[in-house]
Motif scaffolding. Structure first.
Motif, PDB file in Angstrom:
ATOM      1  N   GLY A  67     -18.971 -49.203-120.159  1.00 31.84           N
ATOM      2  CA  GLY A  67     -19.347 -49.652-121.491  1.00 31.84           C
ATOM      3  C   GLY A  67     -18.110 -50.051-122.266  1.00 31.84           C
ATOM      4  N   PRO A  68     -18.232 -50.194-123.584  1.00 31.27           N
ATOM      5  CA  PRO A  68     -17.126 -50.708-124.395  1.00 31.27           C
ATOM      6  C   PRO A  68     -16.048 -49.672-124.750  1.00 31.27           C
ATOM      7  CG  PRO A  68     -19.003 -50.285-125.796  1.00 31.27           C
ATOM      8  CD  PRO A  68     -19.458 -50.030-124.371  1.00 31.27           C
ATOM      9  N   THR A  69     -16.240 -48.420-124.428  1.00 32.51           N
ATOM     10  CA  THR A  69     -15.345 -47.368-124.898  1.00 32.51           C
ATOM     11  C   THR A  69     -13.904 -47.544-124.416  1.00 32.51           C
ATOM     12  OG1 THR A  69     -17.242 -45.889-124.908  1.00 32.51           O
ATOM     13  CG2 THR A  69     -15.095 -44.878-125.125  1.00 32.51           C
ATOM     14  N   ALA A  70     -13.704 -47.866-123.154  1.00 31.05           N
ATOM     15  CA  ALA A  70     -12.349 -48.050-122.623  1.00 31.05           C
ATOM     16  C   ALA A  70     -11.642 -49.193-123.344  1.00 31.05           C
ATOM     17  CB  ALA A  70     -12.400 -48.306-121.122  1.00 31.05           C
ATOM     18  N   ARG A  71     -12.363 -50.281-123.571  1.00 31.95           N
ATOM     19  CA  ARG A  71     -11.780 -51.432-124.282  1.00 31.95           C
ATOM     20  C   ARG A  71     -11.435 -51.059-125.725  1.00 31.95           C
ATOM     21  NH1 ARG A  71     -10.963 -56.537-123.675  1.00 31.95           N
ATOM     22  NH2 ARG A  71     -12.086 -56.698-121.723  1.00 31.95           N
ATOM     23  N   GLU A  72     -12.290 -50.296-126.375  1.00 30.84           N
ATOM     24  CA  GLU A  72     -12.033 -49.882-127.761  1.00 30.84           C
ATOM     25  C   GLU A  72     -10.778 -49.022-127.850  1.00 30.84           C
ATOM     26  OE1 GLU A  72     -15.743 -48.057-128.779  1.00 30.84           O
ATOM     27  OE2 GLU A  72     -16.734 -49.987-129.118  1.00 30.84           O
ATOM     28  N   ALA A  73     -10.582 -48.130-126.904  1.00 31.65           N
ATOM     29  CA  ALA A  73      -9.374 -47.301-126.894  1.00 31.65           C
ATOM     30  C   ALA A  73      -8.130 -48.180-126.770  1.00 31.65           C
ATOM     31  CB  ALA A  73      -9.438 -46.284-125.760  1.00 31.65           C
ATOM     32  N   LEU A  74      -8.181 -49.159-125.881  1.00 34.04           N
ATOM     33  CA  LEU A  74      -7.051 -50.077-125.710  1.00 34.04           C
ATOM     34  C   LEU A  74      -6.823 -50.910-126.958  1.00 34.04           C
ATOM     35  CD1 LEU A  74      -7.617 -51.235-122.048  1.00 34.04           C
ATOM     36  CD2 LEU A  74      -5.710 -49.880-122.905  1.00 34.04           C
ATOM     37  N   ASP A  75      -7.885 -51.376-127.590  1.00 31.22           N
ATOM     38  CA  ASP A  75      -7.756 -52.180-128.805  1.00 31.22           C
ATOM     39  C   ASP A  75      -7.072 -51.398-129.918  1.00 31.22           C
ATOM     40  OD1 ASP A  75      -8.951 -54.345-127.569  1.00 31.22           O
ATOM     41  OD2 ASP A  75     -10.912 -54.054-128.531  1.00 31.22           O
ATOM     42  N   ILE A  76      -7.428 -50.134-130.064  1.00 34.08           N
ATOM     43  CA  ILE A  76      -6.791 -49.305-131.097  1.00 34.08           C
ATOM     44  C   ILE A  76      -5.318 -49.099-130.779  1.00 34.08           C
ATOM     45  CG2 ILE A  76      -6.696 -46.960-132.047  1.00 34.08           C
ATOM     46  CD1 ILE A  76      -9.756 -47.018-132.064  1.00 34.08           C
ATOM     47  N   ALA A  77      -5.000 -48.857-129.520  1.00 32.00           N
ATOM     48  CA  ALA A  77      -3.602 -48.689-129.131  1.00 32.00           C
ATOM     49  C   ALA A  77      -2.803 -49.958-129.400  1.00 32.00           C
ATOM     50  CB  ALA A  77      -3.519 -48.304-127.657  1.00 32.00           C
ATOM     51  N   LEU A  78      -3.354 -51.097-129.041  1.00 34.39           N
ATOM     52  CA  LEU A  78      -2.652 -52.366-129.264  1.00 34.39           C
ATOM     53  C   LEU A  78      -2.476 -52.649-130.754  1.00 34.39           C
ATOM     54  CD1 LEU A  78      -4.402 -54.488-126.506  1.00 34.39           C
ATOM     55  CD2 LEU A  78      -2.006 -53.751-126.520  1.00 34.39           C
ATOM     56  N   ALA A  79      -3.495 -52.381-131.544  1.00 39.73           N
ATOM     57  CA  ALA A  79      -3.393 -52.605-132.992  1.00 39.73           C
ATOM     58  C   ALA A  79      -2.369 -51.673-133.616  1.00 39.73           C
ATOM     59  CB  ALA A  79      -4.756 -52.415-133.649  1.00 39.73           C
ATOM     60  N   GLY A  80      -2.407 -50.420-133.253  1.00 33.79           N
ATOM     61  CA  GLY A  80      -1.446 -49.459-133.795  1.00 33.79           C
ATOM     62  C   GLY A  80      -0.029 -49.789-133.391  1.00 33.79           C
ATOM     63  N   GLY A  81       0.138 -50.219-132.143  1.00 36.41           N
ATOM     64  CA  GLY A  81       1.461 -50.607-131.680  1.00 36.41           C
ATOM     65  C   GLY A  81       2.001 -51.810-132.428  1.00 36.41           C
ATOM     66  N   ALA A  82       1.115 -52.722-132.797  1.00 35.06           N
ATOM     67  CA  ALA A  82       1.535 -53.908-133.551  1.00 35.06           C
ATOM     68  C   ALA A  82       2.057 -53.528-134.936  1.00 35.06           C
ATOM     69  CB  ALA A  82       0.380 -54.883-133.679  1.00 35.06           C
ATOM     70  N   PHE A  83       1.637 -52.373-135.450  1.00 35.19           N
ATOM     71  CA  PHE A  83       2.091 -51.896-136.757  1.00 35.19           C
ATOM     72  C   PHE A  83       3.182 -50.842-136.637  1.00 35.19           C
ATOM     73  CE2 PHE A  83      -2.107 -53.606-137.775  1.00 35.19           C
ATOM     74  CZ  PHE A  83      -1.789 -54.390-138.865  1.00 35.19           C
ATOM     75  N   ASP A  84       3.807 -50.779-135.475  1.00 34.83           N
ATOM     76  CA  ASP A  84       4.930 -49.872-135.220  1.00 34.83           C
ATOM     77  C   ASP A  84       4.583 -48.405-135.402  1.00 34.83           C
ATOM     78  OD1 ASP A  84       6.699 -51.883-134.473  1.00 34.83           O
ATOM     79  OD2 ASP A  84       7.274 -52.277-136.544  1.00 34.83           O
ATOM     80  N   LEU A  85       3.338 -48.027-135.143  1.00 32.06           N
ATOM     81  CA  LEU A  85       2.983 -46.613-135.156  1.00 32.06           C
ATOM     82  C   LEU A  85       3.441 -45.990-133.840  1.00 32.06           C
ATOM     83  CD1 LEU A  85      -0.661 -46.699-136.550  1.00 32.06           C
ATOM     84  CD2 LEU A  85       1.397 -45.985-137.752  1.00 32.06           C
TER      85      LEU A  85
END
Length: 117
Positions: free
Chosen positions: A16-34
């Motif tokens: 389902g979409p859960t694995a993709r959602e986890a990756l999306d959050i990681a990529l977004a957070g990384g883009a903001f230098d978290l």
């Protein structure tokens, strides 16, 4: 002061979409230098299996997202040794640090926030 975040991905890439959602959050957070790390646990380690064919189960390929993690500043990637062993994975598509139970406890304790998918 930014707070550190550990994202634990426990779902298979085709469940389902859960694995993709986890990756999306990681990529977004990384883009903001978290300060972000990802841990692949339980069926989540299946995301690390090489040569996946997600189109056979009508899912999107997560390989590009996984490979983009270091480019977005998510360089701390971990996998549970026991989860890999239980699923017969000896080779992974990403360079990850393998952790035993003690290592998992230590990892979780080092982060301010933990999100599990």
């Amino acid at each position: 002061m930014s707070r550190s975040l550990l994202i634990i991905s426990r779902q298979a890439p085709w469940s389902g979409p859960t694995a993709r959602e986890a990756l999306d959050i990681a990529l977004a957070g990384g883009a903001f230098d978290l300060p972000i790390a990802m841990l692949f646990l339980d069926d989540g380690v299946l995301q690390l299996a090489p040569n996946q064919k997600p189109q056979n189960v009508q899912q999107k390929d997560l390989t590009a997202n996984l490979q983009a993690l270091p480019m977005f500043g998510v360089e701390s990637l971990y996998a549970c040794s026991l989860s890999l062993q239980q699923r017969g994975l000896t080779d992974t598509s990403l360079a990850v640090e393998y952790l035993d139970d003690a290592g998992l406890r230590d990892l979780v304790s080092r982060y301010d926030q933990v999100i599990t998918f």
